[in-house]
Design a protein around this motif. Structure first.
Motif, PDB file in Angstrom:
ATOM      1  N   THR A  60       0.839  -1.191   0.000  1.00  0.00           N
ATOM      2  CA  THR A  60       0.000   0.000   0.000  1.00  0.00           C
ATOM      3  C   THR A  60       0.879   1.247   0.000  1.00  0.00           C
ATOM      4  O   THR A  60       1.812   1.347   0.793  1.00  0.00           O
ATOM      5  N   THR A  61       0.562   2.180  -0.889  1.00  0.00           N
ATOM      6  CA  THR A  61       1.326   3.425  -0.967  1.00  0.00           C
ATOM      7  C   THR A  61       0.379   4.607  -0.968  1.00  0.00           C
ATOM      8  O   THR A  61      -0.816   4.474  -1.230  1.00  0.00           O
ATOM      9  N   GLY A  62       0.925   5.761  -0.698  1.00  0.00           N
ATOM     10  CA  GLY A  62       0.151   6.985  -0.741  1.00  0.00           C
ATOM     11  C   GLY A  62       0.994   8.166  -0.340  1.00  0.00           C
ATOM     12  O   GLY A  62       2.188   8.031  -0.074  1.00  0.00           O
ATOM     13  N   GLU A  63       0.362   9.324  -0.303  1.00  0.00           N
ATOM     14  CA  GLU A  63       1.018  10.545   0.145  1.00  0.00           C
ATOM     15  C   GLU A  63       0.281  11.086   1.348  1.00  0.00           C
ATOM     16  O   GLU A  63      -0.929  10.882   1.491  1.00  0.00           O
ATOM     17  N   MET A  64       1.026  11.774   2.202  1.00  0.00           N
ATOM     18  CA  MET A  64       0.450  12.405   3.384  1.00  0.00           C
ATOM     19  C   MET A  64       1.329  13.584   3.769  1.00  0.00           C
ATOM     20  O   MET A  64       2.487  13.668   3.357  1.00  0.00           O
ATOM     21  N   PRO A  65       0.797  14.490   4.576  1.00  0.00           N
ATOM     22  CA  PRO A  65       1.626  15.593   5.072  1.00  0.00           C
ATOM     23  C   PRO A  65       2.657  15.078   6.073  1.00  0.00           C
ATOM     24  O   PRO A  65       2.448  14.040   6.718  1.00  0.00           O
ATOM     25  N   LEU A  66       3.750  15.813   6.229  1.00  0.00           N
ATOM     26  CA  LEU A  66       4.724  15.484   7.270  1.00  0.00           C
ATOM     27  C   LEU A  66       4.090  15.683   8.643  1.00  0.00           C
ATOM     28  O   LEU A  66       4.260  14.872   9.541  1.00  0.00           O
ATOM     29  N   LEU A  67       3.389  16.778   8.812  1.00  0.00           N
ATOM     30  CA  LEU A  67       2.586  17.069  10.004  1.00  0.00           C
ATOM     31  C   LEU A  67       1.279  17.671   9.525  1.00  0.00           C
ATOM     32  O   LEU A  67       1.257  18.387   8.515  1.00  0.00           O
ATOM     33  N   GLY A  68       0.220  17.420  10.268  1.00  0.00           N
ATOM     34  CA  GLY A  68      -1.054  17.990   9.881  1.00  0.00           C
ATOM     35  C   GLY A  68      -2.094  17.904  10.981  1.00  0.00           C
ATOM     36  O   GLY A  68      -1.902  17.220  11.989  1.00  0.00           O
ATOM     37  N   PHE A  69      -3.185  18.614  10.747  1.00  0.00           N
ATOM     38  CA  PHE A  69      -4.299  18.609  11.694  1.00  0.00           C
ATOM     39  C   PHE A  69      -5.578  18.942  10.943  1.00  0.00           C
ATOM     40  O   PHE A  69      -5.553  19.425   9.810  1.00  0.00           O
ATOM     41  N   SER A  70      -6.698  18.673  11.601  1.00  0.00           N
ATOM     42  CA  SER A  70      -7.995  19.013  11.043  1.00  0.00           C
ATOM     43  C   SER A  70      -8.875  19.602  12.138  1.00  0.00           C
ATOM     44  O   SER A  70      -9.117  18.946  13.152  1.00  0.00           O
TER      45      SER A  70
END
Length: 141
Positions: A60-70
């Motif tokens: 499984t692969t993907g992209e994400m932020p290094l740090l983040g919030f919602s």
């Protein structure tokens, strides 16, 4: 997860309630300082800083932020590498709840900013240094 191109300032200005909006403004400034990167909107109302590609042993692969919030109505969700890596620090943070990789804060002013800063810095270091168990991380920007 993908970057949406939505304007972060416009998004934050529409966050409700006011406490959550204020917390979002504070976190944008803090994460900008910690990462040295500008905020970007990601899928699902996530404000992220920087980007990386992950690959799990399953393929499984993907992209994400290094740090983040919602900033959600019930609480602000802050995304960590994993909460069990921060057990000692979380004990001194102040009022919060956790999930496997999420920290939920209802009022940022009620938590210890120094402790939060340490947790976020440690998470950033682990992501950048590719120290997430079961995943390979490549920093994109």
């Amino acid at each position: 997860m993908e970057r949406t191109g939505r304007d972060v300032g416009e998004f934050v200005a529409q966050v409700t309630p006011a406490t959550r909006r204020s917390d979002a403004e504070t976190l944008v400034a803090l994460l900008r300082e910690l990462t040295g990167r500008e905020p970007q909107m990601w899928t699902g109302s996530i404000i992220g800083f920087g980007a990386c590609r992950y690959r799990y042993a399953t393929g499984t692969t993907g992209e994400m932020p290094l740090l983040g919030f919602s900033p959600r109505k019930a609480a602000t969700t802050i995304y960590l590498d994993r909460t069990d890596a921060h057990t000692e620090a979380l004990a001194g943070l102040g009022p919060h709840t956790t999930g496997a990789g999420c920290l939920y804060v209802k009022d940022l002013a009620a938590v210890d900013e120094g402790v939060l800063r340490g947790i976020l810095s440690d998470t950033l270091r682990r992501v950048v240094d590719d120290e997430l168990p079961g995943a390979t991380i490549t920093v994109l920007d």
